[in-house]
Design an enzyme around this catalytic site. Structure first.
Site, PDB file in Angstrom:
ATOM      1  N   ASP A 132     -14.341 -13.981  26.451  1.00 34.03           N
ATOM      2  CA  ASP A 132     -13.483 -13.211  25.559  1.00 34.03           C
ATOM      3  C   ASP A 132     -13.998 -11.453  25.996  1.00 34.03           C
ATOM      4  OD1 ASP A 132     -12.736 -12.137  23.299  1.00 34.03           O
ATOM      5  OD2 ASP A 132     -14.609 -12.946  22.111  1.00 34.03           O
ATOM      6  N   CYS A 149      -1.999   0.195   9.376  1.00 36.57           N
ATOM      7  CA  CYS A 149      -0.998  -1.155   9.396  1.00 36.57           C
ATOM      8  C   CYS A 149       0.362  -0.691   9.984  1.00 36.57           C
ATOM      9  CB  CYS A 149      -1.102  -1.341   7.860  1.00 36.57           C
ATOM     10  SG  CYS A 149      -2.488  -2.286   7.234  1.00 36.57           S
ATOM     11  N   CYS A 187       0.812  -1.319   0.154  1.00 35.72           N
ATOM     12  CA  CYS A 187       0.140  -0.094  -0.020  1.00 35.72           C
ATOM     13  C   CYS A 187       0.899   1.144   0.147  1.00 35.72           C
ATOM     14  CB  CYS A 187      -1.013  -0.217   1.121  1.00 35.72           C
ATOM     15  SG  CYS A 187      -2.058   1.475   1.295  1.00 35.72           S
ATOM     16  N   CYS A 219      -7.766   0.269  -0.225  1.00 38.89           N
ATOM     17  CA  CYS A 219      -7.131  -0.370   0.952  1.00 38.89           C
ATOM     18  C   CYS A 219      -6.895  -1.991   0.673  1.00 38.89           C
ATOM     19  CB  CYS A 219      -8.031  -0.206   2.171  1.00 38.89           C
ATOM     20  SG  CYS A 219      -7.386  -1.065   3.470  1.00 38.89           S
ATOM     21  N   GLU A 245     -23.543 -10.724  28.765  1.00 40.74           N
ATOM     22  CA  GLU A 245     -23.325  -9.438  27.698  1.00 40.74           C
ATOM     23  C   GLU A 245     -23.809  -8.152  27.990  1.00 40.74           C
ATOM     24  OE1 GLU A 245     -22.035  -7.221  24.889  1.00 40.74           O
ATOM     25  OE2 GLU A 245     -21.414  -9.334  25.143  1.00 40.74           O
ATOM     26  N   CYS A 302      -0.940   6.368   6.599  1.00 40.21           N
ATOM     27  CA  CYS A 302      -2.035   5.782   7.235  1.00 40.21           C
ATOM     28  C   CYS A 302      -1.588   5.108   8.509  1.00 40.21           C
ATOM     29  CB  CYS A 302      -2.692   4.631   6.540  1.00 40.21           C
ATOM     30  SG  CYS A 302      -4.073   3.821   6.980  1.00 40.21           S
ATOM     31  N   CYS A 329      -7.765 -10.519  22.713  1.00 35.56           N
ATOM     32  CA  CYS A 329      -7.350  -9.375  21.403  1.00 35.56           C
ATOM     33  C   CYS A 329      -6.366  -8.849  21.858  1.00 35.56           C
ATOM     34  CB  CYS A 329      -8.536  -8.955  21.216  1.00 35.56           C
ATOM     35  SG  CYS A 329      -9.260  -7.514  22.086  1.00 35.56           S
TER      36      CYS A 329
END
Length: 413
Positions: free
Chosen positions: A339, A91, A80, A166, A293, A88, A366
């Site tokens: 999670d 990334c 990119c 992208c 949740e 950007c 994550c």
């Protein structure tokens, strides 16, 4: 008495440095005059010319590698044109080969477990199908002052237009979006679902509090597929952005949870119930699965999607508050799946889980730092880490998805 002067603001200064090891956040560590410099767009062992981009004083500052003086063998040309210093901020590792990206992420996960949990643990980051380009199904863009959509620069509100598209986004998802002119300051949420439909919503600028989101394409419900089921959920509700991630994680959770038939399982921070569906199959009609949740819309979508599984029940609210409810005081789960968001579960939730003495805890993370902190908290309650798998669910970025299995330590009576 000698006074120690604060270091001068280095913003804009340039130094030749040798990039050291990778650090959590998508950069490498270098040192200049006793200060730490976090250098983006570099790889470990490279000699680069680094320009300081942010300096708030103290022991560290941030910089970009604006010129590579001696490249590492794993350096490649970014696919990119805006994945560069000043470009950007989405990334972090387009200048690294796919194998090198996974190795960098593995080093970070292992380093966080060592530093925050005191564990020496070998980590390998596994690729997901499809390669490192064309995988992102959910994208948020911002509109600049000229009505052009783009992405924000790293740690900045400045918008970087991407007229050429992208390369990490699924093909075709942005075609109509990038061709249009939009309201300056607006944000655009784009989703391409498993049925191939593209959904676009224009969110008004933050300064315009009276304006409402505008549906541009698609609908407010998307179709996704995972764990052998079709899911209907809110277009901009939570779902994994990589098309292979939901199935991959559900398979690992199912293998490690191994909930007994007729047993009790908890799915915390459960979203629309992806893992609950797997757990429900394991416990069967005589068992019970509790999904906790905080999002009311996710709970409504989950209850509708899993209406054929009466053994699944939903509780709405923050996990720590729900687990403190009197009606759950006597419930003893055989297995707990959680999670949590990027900040992790934290002391109260970990304590509430460990206090119920489940035979296994499956933790989906994550953020490797949050995972390591919570693993350390579980250790304080007698739970030991027994397995870790990590997946490159966000190629080209520093993000990584991990799954950890914890069980009561055999040393605890």
């Amino acid at each position: 008495m000698t006074e120690h002067a604060e270091p001068a603001d280095w913003t804009g200064r340039r130094f030749e440095v040798t990039a050291g090891p990778v650090a959590h956040g998508g950069h490498c560590v270098a040192r200049v005059s006793g200060r730490v410099v976090f250098v983006r767009h570099a790889l470990p062992s490279e000699r680069v010319l680094a320009e300081v981009t942010e300096d708030h004083g103290g022991s560290y500052c941030r910089a970009d590698a604006v010129r590579v003086l001696a490249a590492a063998p794993d350096r490649v040309d970014p696919p990119c044109p805006v994945a560069r210093p000043g470009g950007c901020g989405g990334c972090d590792w387009q200048h690294a080969s796919a194998a090198a990206q996974r190795e960098l992420k593995a080093v970070v996960v292992a380093e966080q477990l060592r530093r925050l949990a005191g564990l020496e643990w070998p980590v390998r980051v596994e690729p997901l199908p499809g390669g490192v380009l064309g995988w992102r199904t959910r994208v948020r863009l911002v509109v600049d002052g000229h009505g052009r959509p783009g992405f924000r620069a790293h740690r900045s509100h400045r918008v970087v237009p991407v007229p050429g598209g992208c390369p990490i986004t699924v093909p075709g998802a942005l075609d109509g979006v990038l061709a249009g002119t939009w309201r300056p300051g607006a944000e655009l949420e784009v989703v391409r679902d498993a049925a191939g439909e593209v959904h676009v919503t224009e969110l008004p600028p933050a300064r315009d509090r009276r304006a409402r989101p505008r549906r541009v394409a698609g609908s407010d419900v998307v179709t996704e597929r995972a764990a052998g089921r079709e899911w209907r959920l809110a277009t901009h509700g939570f779902w994994q952005v990589h098309p292979a991630a939901a199935d991959t994680l559900a398979a690992v959770v199912g293998e490690w949870a191994a909930a007994p038939g007729g047993g009790v399982a908890w799915d915390l921070y459960g979203g629309v119930g992806l893992f609950a569906a797997v757990l429900a199959d394991q416990v069967g009609a005589d068992g019970s699965v509790l999904v906790v949740e905080a999002s009311r819309r996710a709970v409504a979508d989950g209850a509708a999607n899993l209406a054929d599984l009466p053994q699944v029940r939903f509780a709405t609210g923050p996990v720590d508050r729900v687990l403190a409810r009197p009606d759950l005081a006597g419930e003893r789960p055989d297995v707990v799946v959680l999670d949590p968001p990027r900040k992790g579960a934290g002391r109260a939730v970990v304590g509430a889980i460990a206090g119920r003495a489940p035979a296994r805890v499956v933790y989906v993370a994550c953020d490797p730092a949050a995972l390591a902190r919570d693993v350390a908290l579980f250790a304080g309650h007698g739970y030991a880490l027994t397995a870790v798998r990590a997946f490159d669910a966000f190629p080209m970025t520093h993000h990584v998805e991990s799954v950890a299995l914890l069980a009561p330590s055999p040393d605890v009576n």
